[in-house]
Scaffold this motif. Structure first.
Motif, mmCIF file in Angstrom:
data_model
loop_
_atom_site.group_PDB
_atom_site.id
_atom_site.type_symbol
_atom_site.label_atom_id
_atom_site.label_comp_id
_atom_site.label_asym_id
_atom_site.label_seq_id
_atom_site.Cartn_x
_atom_site.Cartn_y
_atom_site.Cartn_z
ATOM 1 N N PRO A 76 28.700 53.732 74.486
ATOM 2 C CA PRO A 76 27.418 54.438 74.495
ATOM 3 C C PRO A 76 27.385 55.501 73.412
ATOM 4 O O PRO A 76 28.419 56.067 73.054
ATOM 5 N N THR A 77 26.219 55.796 72.894
ATOM 6 C CA THR A 77 26.101 56.729 71.773
ATOM 7 C C THR A 77 25.552 58.082 72.181
ATOM 8 O O THR A 77 25.561 59.007 71.388
ATOM 9 N N GLY A 78 25.079 58.243 73.397
ATOM 10 C CA GLY A 78 24.523 59.519 73.806
ATOM 11 C C GLY A 78 24.681 59.752 75.286
ATOM 12 O O GLY A 78 25.013 58.834 76.037
ATOM 13 N N PRO A 79 24.481 61.006 75.753
ATOM 14 C CA PRO A 79 24.634 61.309 77.186
ATOM 15 C C PRO A 79 23.708 60.449 78.024
ATOM 16 O O PRO A 79 22.506 60.376 77.774
ATOM 17 N N GLY A 80 24.298 59.776 79.007
ATOM 18 C CA GLY A 80 23.499 58.987 79.924
ATOM 19 C C GLY A 80 23.012 57.674 79.345
ATOM 20 O O GLY A 80 22.326 56.910 80.012
ATOM 21 N N SER A 81 23.359 57.405 78.067
ATOM 22 C CA SER A 81 22.879 56.173 77.447
ATOM 23 C C SER A 81 23.718 54.993 77.899
ATOM 24 O O SER A 81 24.836 55.134 78.359
ATOM 25 N N THR A 82 23.155 53.818 77.742
ATOM 26 C CA THR A 82 23.841 52.581 78.119
ATOM 27 C C THR A 82 23.895 51.651 76.929
ATOM 28 O O THR A 82 22.887 51.454 76.245
ATOM 29 N N SER A 83 25.069 51.103 76.657
ATOM 30 C CA SER A 83 25.208 50.159 75.554
ATOM 31 C C SER A 83 24.633 48.817 75.961
ATOM 32 O O SER A 83 25.047 48.244 76.967
ATOM 33 N N PRO A 84 23.685 48.280 75.226
ATOM 34 C CA PRO A 84 23.105 46.984 75.591
ATOM 35 C C PRO A 84 24.146 45.873 75.598
ATOM 36 O O PRO A 84 24.080 44.959 76.399
ATOM 37 N N ALA A 85 25.104 45.940 74.665
ATOM 38 C CA ALA A 85 26.067 44.843 74.550
ATOM 39 C C ALA A 85 27.082 44.849 75.678
ATOM 40 O O ALA A 85 27.483 43.812 76.181
ATOM 41 N N ALA A 88 27.656 56.596 79.960
ATOM 42 C CA ALA A 88 28.491 57.793 79.863
ATOM 43 C C ALA A 88 29.150 58.109 81.193
ATOM 44 O O ALA A 88 30.268 58.604 81.241
ATOM 45 N N SER A 89 28.465 57.842 82.296
ATOM 46 C CA SER A 89 29.027 58.146 83.613
ATOM 47 C C SER A 89 30.054 57.108 84.044
ATOM 48 O O SER A 89 30.963 57.402 84.810
ATOM 49 N N ASP A 90 29.920 55.878 83.555
ATOM 50 C CA ASP A 90 30.870 54.812 83.872
ATOM 51 C C ASP A 90 31.172 54.046 82.586
ATOM 52 O O ASP A 90 30.448 53.141 82.205
ATOM 53 N N PRO A 91 32.267 54.429 81.904
ATOM 54 C CA PRO A 91 32.563 53.816 80.603
ATOM 55 C C PRO A 91 33.126 52.408 80.680
ATOM 56 O O PRO A 91 33.421 51.807 79.655
ATOM 57 N N THR A 92 33.289 51.870 81.902
ATOM 58 C CA THR A 92 33.829 50.516 82.032
ATOM 59 C C THR A 92 32.848 49.505 81.462
ATOM 60 O O THR A 92 31.701 49.430 81.897
ATOM 61 N N PRO A 93 33.267 48.706 80.468
ATOM 62 C CA PRO A 93 32.339 47.735 79.876
ATOM 63 C C PRO A 93 32.062 46.579 80.821
ATOM 64 O O PRO A 93 32.908 46.192 81.624
ATOM 65 N N ALA A 94 30.874 46.031 80.730
ATOM 66 C CA ALA A 94 30.529 44.860 81.530
ATOM 67 C C ALA A 94 31.092 43.593 80.904
ATOM 68 O O ALA A 94 31.337 42.606 81.585
ATOM 69 N N THR A 95 31.302 43.608 79.583
ATOM 70 C CA THR A 95 31.842 42.437 78.884
ATOM 71 C C THR A 95 32.829 42.895 77.826
ATOM 72 O O THR A 95 32.771 44.039 77.349
ATOM 73 N N ILE A 96 33.731 41.997 77.423
ATOM 74 C CA ILE A 96 34.628 42.249 76.306
ATOM 75 C C ILE A 96 34.677 40.998 75.450
ATOM 76 O O ILE A 96 34.312 39.910 75.888
ATOM 77 N N THR A 97 35.121 41.179 74.230
ATOM 78 C CA THR A 97 35.304 40.057 73.319
ATOM 79 C C THR A 97 36.755 40.037 72.859
ATOM 80 O O THR A 97 37.274 41.070 72.422
ATOM 81 N N LEU A 98 37.417 38.886 72.971
ATOM 82 C CA LEU A 98 38.807 38.751 72.562
ATOM 83 C C LEU A 98 38.899 37.889 71.317
ATOM 84 O O LEU A 98 38.261 36.843 71.218
#
Length: 211
Positions: free
Chosen positions: A40-49, A54-64
């Motif tokens: 995420p790039t800002g407070p409370g923002s969510t990364s679309p990918a 910001a509150s939960d930095p665990t990604p929903a997906t990863i790329t290997l």
């Protein structure tokens, strides 16, 4: 080494006994797998990918992405592995040969097999390996599985034997504690084929502060 029988703690009545799970280790270091995560790039923002916030930095997906590899000789040739940060080497249990292969990973894209750890003086096969700060611990089963077995310690840089400790029957998974002061070993305690000997499972705790 301090051995703790696996029946030392019994569940209370009506309490479910935890399932015993045999951990497996993917050869991520050998294959050079890397996780690529959008943050995420800002407070409370969510990364679309990734779906991370910001509150939960665990990604929903990863790329290997595979960047390298090494052919160990067949199925089971890379059962368990441990990376040593000091020597930049990967130590791989080769269950086909019963040895521990040593791979130089200074260039992860081009792993190089530089030798093996000798374990034959202690038993027929290495079962597990762990590494920490230049020291490699190897769990080695005895010639007779129900007999007490060995954990041997080696220098990661020179592959020389440092010392060895007798532990319980059929040691398998082992790990250094976060401090690096102890090694904890799970001794499976499997019976002999004819069940004339059936040792207890146990856990050995080895003090390695002065190794």
């Amino acid at each position: 080494a301090l051995a703790i029988p696996d029946n030392a703690f019994s569940p209370r009545e009506n309490e479910r006994t935890p399932m015993r799970i045999r951990p497996t280790v993917a050869l991520a270091a050998l294959l050079g797998l890397v996780a690529c995560v959008d943050q995420p790039t800002g407070p409370g923002s969510t990364s679309p990918a990734s779906g991370a916030s910001a509150s939960d930095p665990t990604p929903a997906t990863i790329t290997l992405e595979k960047i390298g590899g090494f052919a160990g000789g067949g199925l089971g040739a890379a059962e368990i592995n441990a990376f040593d940060q000091v020597s930049k080497r990967l130590f791989v249990v080769n269950s086909i040969l019963g040895t521990v292969d040593v791979l130089d990973l200074q260039d992860p894209a081009n792993p190089v097999n530089i030798g093996t750890l000798p374990v034959a003086q202690f038993g027929p096969s290495a079962n597990s390996v762990a590494a920490d700060k230049g020291v490699v611990a190897v769990a080695i089963e005895a010639a007779r599985k129900p007999s007490p077995a060995t954990v041997a310690f080696y220098r990661a840089t020179t592959l020389e034997l440092i010392s060895s400790v007798t532990v319980g029957a059929l040691p398998d998974m082992l790990a250094f504690t976060p401090s690096g002061d102890q090694v904890v070993v799970a001794n499976e305690g499997e019976p002999s084929d004819d069940y004339t000997s059936d040792p207890e499972g146990s856990v050995s705790v080895i003090d390695v502060k002065n190794i």
